[in-house]
Write a protein that holds these residues in place. Structure first.
Motif, PDB file in Angstrom:
ATOM      1  N   ASN A 120       5.435 -33.659 -44.980  1.00 15.62           N
ATOM      2  CA  ASN A 120       5.308 -35.041 -45.431  1.00 15.62           C
ATOM      3  C   ASN A 120       6.679 -35.692 -45.547  1.00 15.62           C
ATOM      4  O   ASN A 120       6.857 -36.853 -45.179  1.00 15.62           O
ATOM      5  CB  ASN A 120       4.561 -35.103 -46.761  1.00 15.62           C
ATOM      6  CG  ASN A 120       4.266 -36.525 -47.173  1.00 15.62           C
ATOM      7  OD1 ASN A 120       4.040 -37.381 -46.342  1.00 15.62           O
ATOM      8  ND2 ASN A 120       4.285 -36.767 -48.466  1.00 15.62           N
TER       9      ASN A 120
ATOM     10  N   ASP B 119      -5.050 -44.231 -33.973  1.00 17.18           N
ATOM     11  CA  ASP B 119      -3.672 -44.097 -34.447  1.00 17.18           C
ATOM     12  C   ASP B 119      -3.145 -42.677 -34.261  1.00 17.18           C
ATOM     13  O   ASP B 119      -1.944 -42.473 -34.149  1.00 17.18           O
ATOM     14  CB  ASP B 119      -3.570 -44.478 -35.927  1.00 17.18           C
ATOM     15  CG  ASP B 119      -3.759 -45.970 -36.139  1.00 17.18           C
ATOM     16  OD1 ASP B 119      -3.639 -46.723 -35.151  1.00 17.18           O
ATOM     17  OD2 ASP B 119      -4.037 -46.370 -37.282  1.00 17.18           O
TER      18      ASP B 119
ATOM     19  N   THR C 164       4.681 -41.000 -43.719  1.00 23.20           N
ATOM     20  CA  THR C 164       3.265 -41.275 -43.910  1.00 23.20           C
ATOM     21  C   THR C 164       2.520 -41.127 -42.585  1.00 23.20           C
ATOM     22  O   THR C 164       2.864 -41.766 -41.599  1.00 23.20           O
ATOM     23  CB  THR C 164       3.074 -42.690 -44.465  1.00 23.20           C
ATOM     24  OG1 THR C 164       3.804 -42.802 -45.676  1.00 23.20           O
ATOM     25  CG2 THR C 164       1.610 -42.966 -44.728  1.00 23.20           C
ATOM     26  N   ARG C 165       1.544 -40.283 -42.573  1.00 26.64           N
ATOM     27  CA  ARG C 165       0.732 -40.035 -41.387  1.00 26.64           C
ATOM     28  C   ARG C 165      -0.487 -40.968 -41.417  1.00 26.64           C
ATOM     29  O   ARG C 165      -0.843 -41.515 -42.469  1.00 26.64           O
ATOM     30  CB  ARG C 165       0.271 -38.576 -41.362  1.00 26.64           C
ATOM     31  CG  ARG C 165       1.375 -37.561 -41.485  1.00 26.64           C
ATOM     32  CD  ARG C 165       2.130 -37.387 -40.227  1.00 26.64           C
ATOM     33  NE  ARG C 165       1.188 -36.885 -39.219  1.00 26.64           N
ATOM     34  CZ  ARG C 165       1.428 -36.927 -37.928  1.00 26.64           C
ATOM     35  NH1 ARG C 165       2.525 -37.417 -37.477  1.00 26.64           N
ATOM     36  NH2 ARG C 165       0.546 -36.454 -37.071  1.00 26.64           N
ATOM     37  N   PRO C 166      -1.163 -41.156 -40.268  1.00 27.91           N
ATOM     38  CA  PRO C 166      -2.350 -42.025 -40.264  1.00 27.91           C
ATOM     39  C   PRO C 166      -3.447 -41.553 -41.215  1.00 27.91           C
ATOM     40  O   PRO C 166      -4.176 -42.376 -41.770  1.00 27.91           O
ATOM     41  CB  PRO C 166      -2.823 -41.972 -38.816  1.00 27.91           C
ATOM     42  CG  PRO C 166      -1.611 -41.655 -38.027  1.00 27.91           C
ATOM     43  CD  PRO C 166      -0.779 -40.785 -38.911  1.00 27.91           C
ATOM     44  N   GLU C 167      -3.560 -40.241 -41.423  1.00 28.96           N
ATOM     45  CA  GLU C 167      -4.617 -39.760 -42.315  1.00 28.96           C
ATOM     46  C   GLU C 167      -4.339 -40.070 -43.785  1.00 28.96           C
ATOM     47  O   GLU C 167      -5.219 -39.924 -44.630  1.00 28.96           O
ATOM     48  CB  GLU C 167      -4.846 -38.257 -42.138  1.00 28.96           C
ATOM     49  CG  GLU C 167      -3.625 -37.412 -42.326  1.00 28.96           C
ATOM     50  CD  GLU C 167      -2.940 -37.057 -41.031  1.00 28.96           C
ATOM     51  OE1 GLU C 167      -2.168 -36.101 -41.046  1.00 28.96           O
ATOM     52  OE2 GLU C 167      -3.156 -37.723 -40.021  1.00 28.96           O
ATOM     53  N   ASP C 168      -3.106 -40.508 -44.101  1.00 26.91           N
ATOM     54  CA  ASP C 168      -2.780 -40.883 -45.474  1.00 26.91           C
ATOM     55  C   ASP C 168      -3.018 -42.367 -45.753  1.00 26.91           C
ATOM     56  O   ASP C 168      -3.017 -42.776 -46.898  1.00 26.91           O
ATOM     57  CB  ASP C 168      -1.314 -40.560 -45.773  1.00 26.91           C
ATOM     58  CG  ASP C 168      -1.055 -39.074 -45.854  1.00 26.91           C
ATOM     59  OD1 ASP C 168      -1.983 -38.341 -46.254  1.00 26.91           O
ATOM     60  OD2 ASP C 168       0.054 -38.636 -45.515  1.00 26.91           O
ATOM     61  N   ARG C 169      -3.188 -43.151 -44.702  1.00 27.28           N
ATOM     62  CA  ARG C 169      -3.377 -44.592 -44.876  1.00 27.28           C
ATOM     63  C   ARG C 169      -4.855 -44.945 -44.912  1.00 27.28           C
ATOM     64  O   ARG C 169      -5.658 -44.413 -44.143  1.00 27.28           O
ATOM     65  CB  ARG C 169      -2.710 -45.346 -43.725  1.00 27.28           C
ATOM     66  CG  ARG C 169      -1.211 -45.197 -43.706  1.00 27.28           C
ATOM     67  CD  ARG C 169      -0.548 -46.172 -42.737  1.00 27.28           C
ATOM     68  NE  ARG C 169      -1.381 -46.600 -41.647  1.00 27.28           N
ATOM     69  CZ  ARG C 169      -1.179 -46.283 -40.365  1.00 27.28           C
ATOM     70  NH1 ARG C 169      -0.184 -45.488 -40.049  1.00 27.28           N
ATOM     71  NH2 ARG C 169      -1.976 -46.740 -39.426  1.00 27.28           N
ATOM     72  N   LEU C 170      -5.218 -45.869 -45.786  1.00 28.81           N
ATOM     73  CA  LEU C 170      -6.608 -46.297 -45.878  1.00 28.81           C
ATOM     74  C   LEU C 170      -7.001 -47.244 -44.754  1.00 28.81           C
ATOM     75  O   LEU C 170      -8.174 -47.358 -44.404  1.00 28.81           O
ATOM     76  CB  LEU C 170      -6.853 -46.976 -47.235  1.00 28.81           C
ATOM     77  CG  LEU C 170      -6.745 -46.073 -48.460  1.00 28.81           C
ATOM     78  CD1 LEU C 170      -6.919 -46.884 -49.733  1.00 28.81           C
ATOM     79  CD2 LEU C 170      -7.770 -44.961 -48.389  1.00 28.81           C
ATOM     80  N   ASP C 171      -6.016 -47.936 -44.162  1.00 29.83           N
ATOM     81  CA  ASP C 171      -6.320 -48.895 -43.102  1.00 29.83           C
ATOM     82  C   ASP C 171      -6.144 -48.300 -41.699  1.00 29.83           C
ATOM     83  O   ASP C 171      -6.152 -49.025 -40.711  1.00 29.83           O
ATOM     84  CB  ASP C 171      -5.421 -50.125 -43.241  1.00 29.83           C
ATOM     85  CG  ASP C 171      -3.947 -49.782 -43.090  1.00 29.83           C
ATOM     86  OD1 ASP C 171      -3.583 -48.606 -43.298  1.00 29.83           O
ATOM     87  OD2 ASP C 171      -3.162 -50.688 -42.755  1.00 29.83           O
ATOM     88  N   ALA C 172      -6.004 -46.990 -41.572  1.00 33.41           N
ATOM     89  CA  ALA C 172      -5.763 -46.349 -40.279  1.00 33.41           C
ATOM     90  C   ALA C 172      -7.030 -46.321 -39.439  1.00 33.41           C
ATOM     91  O   ALA C 172      -8.142 -46.270 -39.952  1.00 33.41           O
ATOM     92  CB  ALA C 172      -5.252 -44.931 -40.483  1.00 33.41           C
TER      93      ALA C 172
END
Length: 138
Positions: free
Chosen positions: A60, A77, A65-73
């Motif tokens: 990390n 991505d 920040t990876r796409p799986e950590d974002r809520l809007d991904a």
């Protein structure tokens, strides 16, 4: 990876608390002290969870920040090449066969354990060095 790292750190702390409580409770009932199998096994489980948590924490920090950590991904991505894998490799079979012999050897006999160590080491070395032959040799 941040959420996964947190989950494994929580698991590591939880299993450490469980191991300490298990050791104290079985120490009260065992005449020779701590029970010889359960306490080290749960303690090792805590260590394994901590190892995975450390790996995910370091990744990390390295990759951000990876796409799986974002809520809007979105699904796309994370599209693209995920790694290089040998399509017709027999080395994972030998490595897993060696691991199975190692686990069988713990229960059945130490000579099977030794044979499993030899097979698994050769399987892992062959798997790692698979692309270091022929024109790809260093």
């Amino acid at each position: 990876m941040r959420a996964s790292a947190r989950i494994f750190w929580i698991l590591a702390v939880f299993f450490l608390i469980v191991a300490i409580m298990y050791g104290l409770l079985t120490g009260l009932y065992e005449p020779l002290g701590i029970e010889p199998v359960g306490f080290p096994a749960i303690l090792a489980l805590s260590g394994l969870a901590a190892m995975i948590g450390t790996y995910l924490t370091l990744n990390n920090r390295k990759f951000g920040t990876r796409p799986e950590d974002r809520l809007d991904a979105e699904v796309e991505d994370e599209a693209g090449v995920q790694g290089s894998f040998a399509p017709y490799s027999w080395w994972p079979l030998w490595a897993s066969l060696g691991a199975a012999l190692v686990f069988l050897g713990v229960a059945a006999g130490w000579w099977i354990f030794a044979l499993g160590i030899i097979v698994s080491i050769s399987g892992v070395i062959g798997w790692v060095m698979e692309f270091s032959t022929g024109q790809y040799r260093h």
